[in-house]
Every structure is written in structure tokens, then in C-alpha cells.
Design an enzyme around this catalytic site. Structure first.
Site, PDB file in Angstrom:
ATOM      1  N   THR A   1       0.799  -1.214   0.000  1.00  0.00           N
ATOM      2  CA  THR A   1       0.000   0.000   0.000  1.00  0.00           C
ATOM      3  C   THR A   1       0.836   1.270   0.000  1.00  0.00           C
ATOM      4  OG1 THR A   1      -1.482  -1.262   1.410  1.00  0.00           O
ATOM      5  CG2 THR A   1      -1.864   1.107   1.283  1.00  0.00           C
TER       6      THR A   1
ATOM      7  N   ARG B   1     -10.915 -10.443  -3.327  1.00  0.00           N
ATOM      8  CA  ARG B   1     -10.233 -10.263  -2.047  1.00  0.00           C
ATOM      9  C   ARG B   1     -10.167  -8.775  -1.688  1.00  0.00           C
ATOM     10  NH1 ARG B   1      -5.399  -7.356  -0.288  1.00  0.00           N
ATOM     11  NH2 ARG B   1      -4.634  -8.385   1.605  1.00  0.00           N
ATOM     12  N   VAL B   2     -10.452  -8.457  -0.437  1.00  0.00           N
ATOM     13  CA  VAL B   2     -10.356  -7.088   0.068  1.00  0.00           C
ATOM     14  C   VAL B   2      -9.416  -7.085   1.264  1.00  0.00           C
ATOM     15  CG1 VAL B   2     -11.599  -5.149   1.105  1.00  0.00           C
ATOM     16  CG2 VAL B   2     -12.675  -6.483  -0.721  1.00  0.00           C
TER      17      VAL B   2
ATOM     18  N   ASP C   1      -6.906  -4.584   4.133  1.00  0.00           N
ATOM     19  CA  ASP C   1      -7.183  -3.648   5.224  1.00  0.00           C
ATOM     20  C   ASP C   1      -7.429  -2.229   4.765  1.00  0.00           C
ATOM     21  OD1 ASP C   1      -4.297  -1.984   5.904  1.00  0.00           O
ATOM     22  OD2 ASP C   1      -4.171  -3.765   4.654  1.00  0.00           O
TER      23      ASP C   1
ATOM     24  N   THR D   1       0.478  -0.378   6.333  1.00  0.00           N
ATOM     25  CA  THR D   1       0.887  -1.100   5.136  1.00  0.00           C
ATOM     26  C   THR D   1       1.345  -2.491   5.548  1.00  0.00           C
ATOM     27  OG1 THR D   1       2.401  -1.127   3.227  1.00  0.00           O
ATOM     28  CG2 THR D   1       3.236  -0.170   5.274  1.00  0.00           C
ATOM     29  N   GLY D   2       1.321  -3.419   4.599  1.00  0.00           N
ATOM     30  CA  GLY D   2       1.741  -4.782   4.903  1.00  0.00           C
ATOM     31  C   GLY D   2       0.676  -5.792   4.558  1.00  0.00           C
TER      32      GLY D   2
ATOM     33  N   GLY E   1      -2.582  -7.338   4.685  1.00  0.00           N
ATOM     34  CA  GLY E   1      -3.868  -6.816   5.124  1.00  0.00           C
ATOM     35  C   GLY E   1      -4.623  -7.723   6.066  1.00  0.00           C
TER      36      GLY E   1
END
Length: 309
Positions: free
Chosen positions: A172, A200-201, A203, A223-224, A226
Site C-alpha cells: 500500500t 479479495r479485500v 485492510d 501497510t503490509g 492486510g
């Protein structure tokens, strides 16, 4: 506790946490993002506008996994997520699974400003963006689609899949800001993770997970991985710690320690956080080898690096 006017605005931006170091082009883009955002802040523009423009700069570059640089999902389609939140009235807007839009962060702003909702997903988010005539994104090239199909073939071999996923991980982009009124804002935009199933969703569009802002406490952009961030509702957790009096460095350290203690799988602990307190203090921390980020408060030159400890 009311926000207080600040003589010195501040902005922080990130380009993701992962295994790969920052390239010179990414460093230049991050520097441009923080300069763009700060120039707006010192003119008296709101924190949320500065955050949006900083993220827009990174979305346009094609250098990060957001906007024009977003990766394709496993069916060869580029679906993106984005979110914005302002801390004065706790207003937020987000989109999930939006397609064909050059600046998903602008679509998130539409949800915030033009609707009574917080999150709009899928084809409806794309239709909303088209209704307001947001700039469209060029469709994936045949070469990009072939790469996506090749990645699926790699994915059938477990060890090779793991290495390829780690090598391709760009996460992100996001930003946080404090304006002259003493208000904070946070935002993020992403194209997701390697080998996502369609639909897929992560964070990023989930308020309290990927982003959160409260002018009485501070602002966070995550970030990272999710799925890890969602399970711990990390952005809200960090802001709550700020509200209870923790300094940004302490708040984010405790939150990341919680990841290391509660999430056992090594592949799921690649997480980074950009944290800004209501008084302007900040922290950038990550569990991954690298986190691409920059910050500036108008003094000297913007600072851009890919390691923060």
C-alpha cells in the site's frame, strides 16, 4: 480536548513495507509526494486535501502497487482499494475492488463528500467514479496479462510460489498529515497482494484497520499484509493508544509487538505503520526488512528512506 492551531504543519507518506529496498525512482516520487502535500498545508489547505494529493502523486507514478502500478489479480483484472479519513468530524470514505480508475483515492473522496456512506465496493464503486467522470486507467497490456497467467502457473509449485510472492511484494501507499488548524487526516491506496483471489479485500478500505484519524489523538496509515492488520484492527488500536497518552513511538511499538506475539506465521507479520500524533510528533515502524517512507515539516530537506527503527 479540542484541536489547537499549529504554526508548523507536517506530512508523512509511505510506499509500502516488504522485502525489496527502495529504488531511486521511488525515492524521488516519495520526495515529490511529501513536497506536494506540504506545499498545500503551508498555504492553509486541509490535512485531508494534502493527504489526497500526496497519494495521488504516488498513484500516478506507476512505481508502487497503487493506481497505475497496481498488480493484476489472478483472473487478469486490476482491482484497487483506497480510503480517506479526516479527524475533525471523523468523516471517512472508501472504495474496494474498483476497476479502471486512474486515482482510486479520488473515488474514496467522492464517497466521503458526495454520499452518506463510508464504503462502496465492486462494480458500484466503478460506476460512481464514472458518474463523476474520474480519469480512467489504461487497460492491462497483453504482456501484463501473460505475466499474470505465468504467475498462476508458478503458484502451483509451493516453494517457487512463496519465493515469487516475496519478490513481487509491493504494498500500500499512504499518507498522514497535520494542518494549520490542528486537524489530522489519513489515507491509503493499494492494488492488493500477490496472487489475490478475485474479490479479495484487504485492510486499506476498512476504516480502523488500514487507516484512522482523530484530531483529538492522531492519525495512522498502515501497510503490509492486510489480513494481519484486519485481525488486529491496527490503525484504531494505535490511535486509541495515542488518545490514552502514549507517544507515537510507544504506541506503534506496542501494536507491532502484539503482531509478533499473536500472529505466529512468518509470512503474515510483514507490517508497517505511519503514525502522527495530534501535536506533530510521529513514528515510522515496520516488522519487514524495508518500509519506503518520507516525511517533512518544512525544515531543511524532506527525509526519504526505506528503513526506520
Amino acid at each position: 480536548m479540542k484541536p489547537q492551531k499549529h504554526a508548523c504543519p507536517v506530512i508523512r507518506a509511505h510506499g509500502g513495507a516488504g522485502l525489496r529496498p527502495m529504488t531511486p525512482a521511488q525515492a524521488a516520487c516519495l520526495r515529490l509526494a511529501v513536497v506536494t502535500g506540504y506545499d498545500l498545508l503551508r498555504q492553509g489547505v486541509s490535512a485531508i486535501d494534502a493527504v489526497q494529493e500526496a497519494i495521488r502523486t504516488m498513484e500516478s507514478s506507476g512505481l508502487f502497487n497503487a493506481g497505475c502500478g497496481s498488480r493484476l489479480q489472478m483472473d487478469g483484472v486490476r482491482r484497487m482499494d483506497a480510503a480517506l479519513m479526516e479527524g475533525r468530524q471523523l468523516r471517512a470514505g472508501a472504495v474496494a475492488g474498483i476497476e479502471q480508475i486512474r486515482h482510486p483515492i479520488a473515488a474514496a473522496r467522492l464517497v466521503l463528500d458526495k454520499t452518506s456512506h463510508v464504503l462502496i465496493a465492486g462494480p458500484s464503486a466503478t460506476r460512481l467514479a464514472r458518474h463523476f467522470k474520474l480519469d480512467r486507467q489504461a487497460p492491462p497490456t497483453p504482456a501484463q496479462r501473460r505475466k499474470s497467467r505465468g504467475a498462476q502457473a508458478i503458484g502451483r509449485q509451493r516453494q517457487t510460489f512463496k519465493v515469487f510472492a516475496q519478490m513481487s511484494r509491493d504494498e500500500t501507499v499512504g499518507a498522514v498529515a497535520l494542518d494549520l488548524r490542528g486537524d489530522v487526516a489519513a489515507g491509503a491506496s493499494t492494488g492488493g497482494i500477490a496472487f489475490m483471489l478475485p474479490g479479495r479485500v484487504g485492510d486499506t478500505p476498512l476504516i480502523g484497520c488500514g487507516v484512522y484519524a482523530d484530531s483529538q489523538a492522531g492519525a495512522v496509515s498502515m501497510t503490509g499484509i492486510g489480513e494481519t492488520i484486519i485481525r488486529l484492527a491496527m490503525a484504531k488500536d494505535i490511535v486509541d493508544r495515542l488518545a490514552r497518552g502514549s507517544a507515537p513511538a510507544s504506541a506503534v511499538r506496542l501494536a507491532l509487538n502484539r503482531v509478533l506475539k499473536r500472529i505466529a506465521t512468518a509470512d503474515e507479520i510483514s507490517v508497517g505503520a505511519l503514525v502522527l500524533g495530534r501535536e506533530g510528533r510521529f513514528a515510522i515502524r515496520h516488522t519487514s526488512p524495508h518500509m519506503l517512507a518520507g516525511h517533512w515539516a518544512g525544515h531543511d530537506q524532506p527525509v526519504v528512506a526505506d528503513r526506520f527503527r
